[in-house]
Design a protein around this motif. Structure first.
Motif, PDB file in Angstrom:
ATOM      1  N   THR A  34       0.861  -1.106   0.033  1.00 46.40           N
ATOM      2  CA  THR A  34      -0.012   0.220   0.007  1.00 46.40           C
ATOM      3  C   THR A  34       0.914   1.274   0.132  1.00 46.40           C
ATOM      4  OG1 THR A  34       0.147  -0.079   2.346  1.00 46.40           O
ATOM      5  CG2 THR A  34      -1.694  -1.208   1.503  1.00 46.40           C
ATOM      6  N   ALA A  35       0.501   2.241  -0.430  1.00 44.29           N
ATOM      7  CA  ALA A  35       1.090   3.706  -0.174  1.00 44.29           C
ATOM      8  C   ALA A  35       1.505   3.898   0.925  1.00 44.29           C
ATOM      9  CB  ALA A  35       0.141   4.719  -0.837  1.00 44.29           C
ATOM     10  N   ALA A  36       0.858   3.585   2.037  1.00 41.07           N
ATOM     11  CA  ALA A  36       1.227   3.658   3.536  1.00 41.07           C
ATOM     12  C   ALA A  36       2.377   3.185   3.965  1.00 41.07           C
ATOM     13  CB  ALA A  36      -0.050   3.750   4.219  1.00 41.07           C
ATOM     14  N   GLN A  37       2.293   1.662   3.373  1.00 38.73           N
ATOM     15  CA  GLN A  37       3.455   0.818   3.721  1.00 38.73           C
ATOM     16  C   GLN A  37       4.841   1.310   3.110  1.00 38.73           C
ATOM     17  OE1 GLN A  37       1.643  -2.697   2.520  1.00 38.73           O
ATOM     18  NE2 GLN A  37       2.363  -3.857   4.415  1.00 38.73           N
ATOM     19  N   ALA A  38       4.577   1.594   1.676  1.00 40.60           N
ATOM     20  CA  ALA A  38       5.829   2.142   0.955  1.00 40.60           C
ATOM     21  C   ALA A  38       6.522   3.408   1.837  1.00 40.60           C
ATOM     22  CB  ALA A  38       5.395   2.299  -0.426  1.00 40.60           C
ATOM     23  N   LEU A  39       5.624   4.324   2.134  1.00 41.63           N
ATOM     24  CA  LEU A  39       6.185   5.567   2.573  1.00 41.63           C
ATOM     25  C   LEU A  39       6.828   5.399   3.927  1.00 41.63           C
ATOM     26  CD1 LEU A  39       3.484   8.045   1.617  1.00 41.63           C
ATOM     27  CD2 LEU A  39       5.836   8.031   0.801  1.00 41.63           C
ATOM     28  N   LYS A  40       6.082   4.565   4.924  1.00 40.40           N
ATOM     29  CA  LYS A  40       6.636   4.195   6.059  1.00 40.40           C
ATOM     30  C   LYS A  40       8.223   3.360   5.947  1.00 40.40           C
ATOM     31  CE  LYS A  40       5.112   5.162   9.243  1.00 40.40           C
ATOM     32  NZ  LYS A  40       5.218   6.343  10.217  1.00 40.40           N
TER      33      LYS A  40
ATOM     34  N   LEU B 174      14.649  -6.189   8.769  1.00 44.15           N
ATOM     35  CA  LEU B 174      15.998  -6.905   9.752  1.00 44.15           C
ATOM     36  C   LEU B 174      16.989  -6.054   9.366  1.00 44.15           C
ATOM     37  CD1 LEU B 174      16.850  -9.089  11.304  1.00 44.15           C
ATOM     38  CD2 LEU B 174      17.571 -10.349   9.444  1.00 44.15           C
ATOM     39  N   ALA B 175      17.550  -5.451  10.591  1.00 45.10           N
ATOM     40  CA  ALA B 175      18.191  -4.444  10.702  1.00 45.10           C
ATOM     41  C   ALA B 175      19.453  -4.743  11.751  1.00 45.10           C
ATOM     42  CB  ALA B 175      17.877  -3.104  10.516  1.00 45.10           C
ATOM     43  N   GLY B 176      20.687  -4.051  11.550  1.00 46.66           N
ATOM     44  CA  GLY B 176      21.416  -3.851  13.041  1.00 46.66           C
ATOM     45  C   GLY B 176      21.663  -5.697  13.341  1.00 46.66           C
ATOM     46  N   GLU B 177      22.047  -5.721  14.570  1.00 46.26           N
ATOM     47  CA  GLU B 177      22.212  -6.756  15.421  1.00 46.26           C
ATOM     48  C   GLU B 177      20.922  -7.515  15.662  1.00 46.26           C
ATOM     49  OE1 GLU B 177      25.099  -8.747  15.737  1.00 46.26           O
ATOM     50  OE2 GLU B 177      25.884  -7.099  14.565  1.00 46.26           O
ATOM     51  N   ASP B 178      19.804  -6.887  16.319  1.00 48.45           N
ATOM     52  CA  ASP B 178      18.467  -7.350  16.786  1.00 48.45           C
ATOM     53  C   ASP B 178      17.407  -6.595  16.252  1.00 48.45           C
ATOM     54  OD1 ASP B 178      19.368  -4.943  17.964  1.00 48.45           O
ATOM     55  OD2 ASP B 178      19.196  -6.255  20.120  1.00 48.45           O
ATOM     56  N   ILE B 179      17.412  -5.727  15.402  1.00 53.31           N
ATOM     57  CA  ILE B 179      16.493  -5.000  15.035  1.00 53.31           C
ATOM     58  C   ILE B 179      15.179  -5.580  14.142  1.00 53.31           C
ATOM     59  CG2 ILE B 179      15.465  -2.920  14.088  1.00 53.31           C
ATOM     60  CD1 ILE B 179      17.992  -1.408  15.118  1.00 53.31           C
ATOM     61  N   GLU B 180      14.097  -5.954  14.471  1.00 51.22           N
ATOM     62  CA  GLU B 180      13.146  -6.266  13.569  1.00 51.22           C
ATOM     63  C   GLU B 180      11.862  -5.505  13.656  1.00 51.22           C
ATOM     64  OE1 GLU B 180      12.052 -10.402  14.663  1.00 51.22           O
ATOM     65  OE2 GLU B 180      14.271 -10.963  14.206  1.00 51.22           O
ATOM     66  N   ILE B 181      11.499  -5.066  12.459  1.00 52.48           N
ATOM     67  CA  ILE B 181      10.379  -4.082  12.351  1.00 52.48           C
ATOM     68  C   ILE B 181       9.263  -4.864  11.266  1.00 52.48           C
ATOM     69  CG2 ILE B 181       9.449  -2.094  11.602  1.00 52.48           C
ATOM     70  CD1 ILE B 181      12.213  -1.012  12.432  1.00 52.48           C
ATOM     71  N   LEU B 182       8.228  -4.725  11.704  1.00 51.95           N
ATOM     72  CA  LEU B 182       7.095  -5.141  10.808  1.00 51.95           C
ATOM     73  C   LEU B 182       6.010  -3.950  10.529  1.00 51.95           C
ATOM     74  CD1 LEU B 182       5.802  -8.307  12.614  1.00 51.95           C
ATOM     75  CD2 LEU B 182       6.818  -8.289  10.251  1.00 51.95           C
ATOM     76  N   ILE B 183       5.780  -3.793   9.303  1.00 51.20           N
ATOM     77  CA  ILE B 183       4.805  -2.630   8.978  1.00 51.20           C
ATOM     78  C   ILE B 183       3.538  -3.320   8.414  1.00 51.20           C
ATOM     79  CG2 ILE B 183       4.813  -0.420   7.480  1.00 51.20           C
ATOM     80  CD1 ILE B 183       7.758  -0.652   7.227  1.00 51.20           C
ATOM     81  N   SER B 184       2.465  -2.849   9.015  1.00 52.22           N
ATOM     82  CA  SER B 184       1.088  -3.474   8.650  1.00 52.22           C
ATOM     83  C   SER B 184       0.706  -2.517   7.387  1.00 52.22           C
ATOM     84  CB  SER B 184       0.094  -3.231   9.693  1.00 52.22           C
ATOM     85  OG  SER B 184      -0.104  -2.034  10.016  1.00 52.22           O
TER      86      SER B 184
ATOM     87  N   ASP C   9      -1.697  -0.724   6.965  1.00 49.82           N
ATOM     88  CA  ASP C   9      -2.179   0.813   7.064  1.00 49.82           C
ATOM     89  C   ASP C   9      -1.098   1.633   7.499  1.00 49.82           C
ATOM     90  OD1 ASP C   9      -1.621   0.148   9.807  1.00 49.82           O
ATOM     91  OD2 ASP C   9      -3.540   0.134  10.369  1.00 49.82           O
ATOM     92  N   GLY C  10       0.065   1.192   7.391  1.00 49.46           N
ATOM     93  CA  GLY C  10       1.405   2.193   7.706  1.00 49.46           C
ATOM     94  C   GLY C  10       1.716   2.084   8.877  1.00 49.46           C
ATOM     95  N   ASN C  11       1.117   1.270  10.013  1.00 50.74           N
ATOM     96  CA  ASN C  11       1.570   1.394  11.479  1.00 50.74           C
ATOM     97  C   ASN C  11       2.594   0.498  11.263  1.00 50.74           C
ATOM     98  OD1 ASN C  11      -0.369   3.277  12.339  1.00 50.74           O
ATOM     99  ND2 ASN C  11      -1.849   1.626  12.506  1.00 50.74           N
ATOM    100  N   TRP C  12       3.404   0.432  12.400  1.00 52.00           N
ATOM    101  CA  TRP C  12       4.752  -0.339  12.392  1.00 52.00           C
ATOM    102  C   TRP C  12       4.869  -1.025  14.005  1.00 52.00           C
ATOM    103  CZ3 TRP C  12       9.384   1.123  15.080  1.00 52.00           C
ATOM    104  CH2 TRP C  12       9.343   2.468  15.376  1.00 52.00           C
ATOM    105  N   GLU C  13       5.420  -2.009  14.136  1.00 46.15           N
ATOM    106  CA  GLU C  13       5.608  -2.435  15.558  1.00 46.15           C
ATOM    107  C   GLU C  13       7.246  -2.990  15.407  1.00 46.15           C
ATOM    108  OE1 GLU C  13       3.866  -6.506  16.234  1.00 46.15           O
ATOM    109  OE2 GLU C  13       2.522  -5.792  14.535  1.00 46.15           O
ATOM    110  N   TYR C  14       7.769  -3.064  16.820  1.00 48.59           N
ATOM    111  CA  TYR C  14       9.110  -3.681  16.937  1.00 48.59           C
ATOM    112  C   TYR C  14       8.861  -4.450  17.959  1.00 48.59           C
ATOM    113  CZ  TYR C  14      13.881  -3.125  18.525  1.00 48.59           C
ATOM    114  OH  TYR C  14      15.262  -3.604  19.142  1.00 48.59           O
TER     115      TYR C  14
END
Length: 60
Positions: free
Chosen positions: A6-12, A42-52, A54-59
């Protein structure tokens, strides 16, 4: 079934990837989960991010 971003996902996603690079974190993987429609970063040593969709994200 193909799920598109979605556009919201891409921008986030761009925003978060830029933020991670600004704090000198390596980004190892960015992918779209076809089952859930969420973007996974997946970034750094232990950073995992999920972007739904609607553009909201969670760690988790």
């Amino acid at each position: 079934m193909v799920i598109l971003l979605t556009a919201a996902q891409a921008l986030k996603c761009v925003y978060l990837c830029q933020f991670l690079r600004n704090i000198s974190k390596l980004i190892y993987m960015v992918c779209l989960d076809d089952r859930t429609g969420k973007i996974f970063i997946l970034a750094g040593e232990d950073i995992e991010i999920l972007i739904s969709r609607d553009g909201n994200w969670e760690y988790p």
